[in-house]
Design an enzyme around this catalytic site. Structure first.
Site, PDB file in Angstrom:
ATOM      1  N   GLY A 237      42.938  43.558 -18.245  1.00  0.00           N
ATOM      2  CA  GLY A 237      42.499  42.201 -18.610  1.00  0.00           C
ATOM      3  C   GLY A 237      43.675  41.565 -19.319  1.00  0.00           C
ATOM      4  O   GLY A 237      44.401  42.256 -20.037  1.00  0.00           O
TER       5      GLY A 237
ATOM      6  N   THR B 230      44.484  39.718 -21.955  1.00  0.00           N
ATOM      7  CA  THR B 230      44.778  39.891 -23.390  1.00  0.00           C
ATOM      8  C   THR B 230      44.946  41.369 -23.749  1.00  0.00           C
ATOM      9  O   THR B 230      45.699  41.703 -24.666  1.00  0.00           O
ATOM     10  CB  THR B 230      43.655  39.278 -24.247  1.00  0.00           C
ATOM     11  OG1 THR B 230      42.395  39.681 -23.694  1.00  0.00           O
ATOM     12  CG2 THR B 230      43.761  37.755 -24.283  1.00  0.00           C
TER      13      THR B 230
ATOM     14  N   ASN C 126      46.263  43.581 -21.596  1.00  0.00           N
ATOM     15  CA  ASN C 126      47.604  43.911 -21.088  1.00  0.00           C
ATOM     16  C   ASN C 126      48.678  43.476 -22.092  1.00  0.00           C
ATOM     17  O   ASN C 126      49.643  44.207 -22.349  1.00  0.00           O
ATOM     18  CB  ASN C 126      47.869  43.202 -19.750  1.00  0.00           C
ATOM     19  CG  ASN C 126      46.836  43.522 -18.694  1.00  0.00           C
ATOM     20  OD1 ASN C 126      46.112  44.507 -18.807  1.00  0.00           O
ATOM     21  ND2 ASN C 126      46.758  42.688 -17.669  1.00  0.00           N
TER      22      ASN C 126
ATOM     23  N   ARG D 121      31.249  39.921 -13.572  1.00  0.00           N
ATOM     24  CA  ARG D 121      31.498  39.777 -15.017  1.00  0.00           C
ATOM     25  C   ARG D 121      30.562  38.763 -15.655  1.00  0.00           C
ATOM     26  O   ARG D 121      30.732  38.440 -16.829  1.00  0.00           O
ATOM     27  CB  ARG D 121      32.957  39.389 -15.269  1.00  0.00           C
ATOM     28  CG  ARG D 121      33.288  37.980 -14.824  1.00  0.00           C
ATOM     29  CD  ARG D 121      34.764  37.689 -14.728  1.00  0.00           C
ATOM     30  NE  ARG D 121      35.560  37.972 -15.904  1.00  0.00           N
ATOM     31  CZ  ARG D 121      36.843  37.638 -16.004  1.00  0.00           C
ATOM     32  NH1 ARG D 121      37.445  36.993 -15.022  1.00  0.00           N
ATOM     33  NH2 ARG D 121      37.523  37.935 -17.088  1.00  0.00           N
TER      34      ARG D 121
ATOM     35  N   ARG E 250      42.376  29.621 -14.998  1.00  0.00           N
ATOM     36  CA  ARG E 250      41.737  30.229 -13.824  1.00  0.00           C
ATOM     37  C   ARG E 250      40.514  29.403 -13.463  1.00  0.00           C
ATOM     38  O   ARG E 250      39.410  29.663 -13.953  1.00  0.00           O
ATOM     39  CB  ARG E 250      41.304  31.675 -14.133  1.00  0.00           C
ATOM     40  CG  ARG E 250      42.414  32.609 -14.504  1.00  0.00           C
ATOM     41  CD  ARG E 250      43.260  32.996 -13.273  1.00  0.00           C
ATOM     42  NE  ARG E 250      44.358  33.867 -13.664  1.00  0.00           N
ATOM     43  CZ  ARG E 250      45.557  33.434 -14.060  1.00  0.00           C
ATOM     44  NH1 ARG E 250      45.814  32.140 -14.133  1.00  0.00           N
ATOM     45  NH2 ARG E 250      46.501  34.293 -14.376  1.00  0.00           N
TER      46      ARG E 250
ATOM     47  N   GLY F   8      53.078  37.752 -16.449  1.00  0.00           N
ATOM     48  CA  GLY F   8      52.983  36.883 -17.618  1.00  0.00           C
ATOM     49  C   GLY F   8      52.498  37.634 -18.854  1.00  0.00           C
ATOM     50  O   GLY F   8      52.992  37.403 -19.964  1.00  0.00           O
ATOM     51  N   ASP F   9      51.553  38.559 -18.669  1.00  0.00           N
ATOM     52  CA  ASP F   9      51.007  39.303 -19.814  1.00  0.00           C
ATOM     53  C   ASP F   9      52.078  40.216 -20.424  1.00  0.00           C
ATOM     54  O   ASP F   9      52.192  40.323 -21.653  1.00  0.00           O
ATOM     55  CB  ASP F   9      49.821  40.182 -19.389  1.00  0.00           C
ATOM     56  CG  ASP F   9      48.753  39.404 -18.645  1.00  0.00           C
ATOM     57  OD1 ASP F   9      48.650  38.184 -18.858  1.00  0.00           O
ATOM     58  OD2 ASP F   9      48.026  40.026 -17.843  1.00  0.00           O
TER      59      ASP F   9
END
Ligand code: ADP
Length: 305
Positions: free
Chosen positions: A29, A31, A33, A103, A167, A258-259
């Protein structure tokens, strides 16, 4: 100087196609990562914690055990009876990836339901990290609870870090999405957007427009990521600075580019406060990450300096 980083959001169960019809289970996920990479690169006198909510079932227990094994603390993770973590499946067909998500009733949607718990966790931390995905999964009152605690943290001088990570499929309404992302940014002191998302959804014509928009929202530390080309930094009213991406000949899997950039950047920036050096290290890290499979690449495959 020791410190405490807290990342807030949703970690999901990941099912990935293995041999034949078999599936391999993982956890990821955005945050989480970022927390993983921050933990890899921060000195040991820093703590890195994750804040989310999970259930009391077996897969929740396994997820916590996994998070702890990475060195990320789970002491701020709430348990919610009767809920389970969200889940997604990665389908691989002819080298192309597509995703299915389950989810809509994940435990993480309740992460901001206990305001006292949230306040205590934020007060105990020096750097707070959250994203547009964190906001997307919360109902509007929970968004407000979280943002009001983060605004307090920003006012207290803590580094509040926001990756808009836009997203659209997670949001029902485009206008609400853009307003909420902007409210998330206003609660932050450092924003780390990706230019292609910002151009698509906010209509920014160039990187300077993205920087001007976030400065207008009262953020004075801005890192605009732009994939293979590089990042543009605008810090504390100074002139913008550009840091090129590292060259990658063969991309294997761009998940977590990006993470990992964010986590590596924060680990360096937290220690020496030099955003240009931090961006160079983060670019090298992200370049290594995209040359390996999966969101969480092992330390021995990543740069050290
Ligand atoms: P996101 O994955 O959040 O959309 P970006 O695509 O902008 O973010 O990538 C984040 C970072 O990953 C970039 O700033 C860059 O350092 C690195 N990166 C991404 N794609 C490439 C690439 N093709 N070559 C080298 N570095 C890349």
């Amino acid at each position: 100087m020791a410190g405490r980083l807290l990342s807030i959001g949703e970690c999901m169960v990941e099912l990935m196609q293995a041999e034949g019809d078999l599936l391999r289970k993982g956890y990821a996920g955005d945050t989480f990562n970022t927390a993983y990479y921050a933990r890899l690169f921060l000195p040991q006198d820093w703590s890195v914690d994750y804040l989310t909510a999970v259930g009391t079932d077996t897969v929740s227990n396994e997820m916590l055990a996994f998070i702890e094994k990475t060195g990320v603390g789970t002491g701020h993770i709430r348990r919610v009876e009767g809920r389970s973590p969200g889940l997604y499946m990665i389908h691989l067909k002819d080298g192309e990836r597509s995703f299915s998500y389950w989810r809509s009733v994940s435990a993480a949607k309740t992460l901001a339901d206990d305001a006292d718990h949230l306040r205590a966790a934020i007060e105990a931390s020096d750097i707070l990290v959250f994203s547009g995905i964190t906001l997307a999964i919360l109902a509007p009152p929970a968004v407000e609870t979280l943002l009001s605690e983060l605004r307090r943290a920003k006012a207290a001088g803590k580094l509040v870090v926001f990756d808009p990570n836009i997203r659209p499929r997670l949001w029902d309404d485009k206008r609400y999405m853009l307003e909420t992302i902007s409210a998330g940014a206003r609660a932050s002191s450092l924003v780390m957007p990706s230019f292609d998302d910002e151009a698509t959804h906010f209509g920014d014509s160039d990187i300077a427009a993205t920087i001007a928009r976030y400065r207008g929202l009262g953020i004075d530390k801005i890192v605009v990521k732009d994939g293979p080309s590089g990042v543009t930094l605008s810090f504390d009213g100074g002139a913008s600075q550009f840091v090129a991406s590292a060259k990658v000949d063969k991309i294997i899997d761009t998940t977590s580019a990006g993470d990992s950039f964010n986590g590596a950047f924060l680990a360096r920036y937290a220690v020496d406060g030099d955003p240009v050096a931090a961006a160079g290290f983060a670019a090298a890290t992200a370049a290594s990450v995209i040359q390996h499979h999966g969101a969480l690449v092992a330390r021995d495959k990543l740069p050290t300096a």
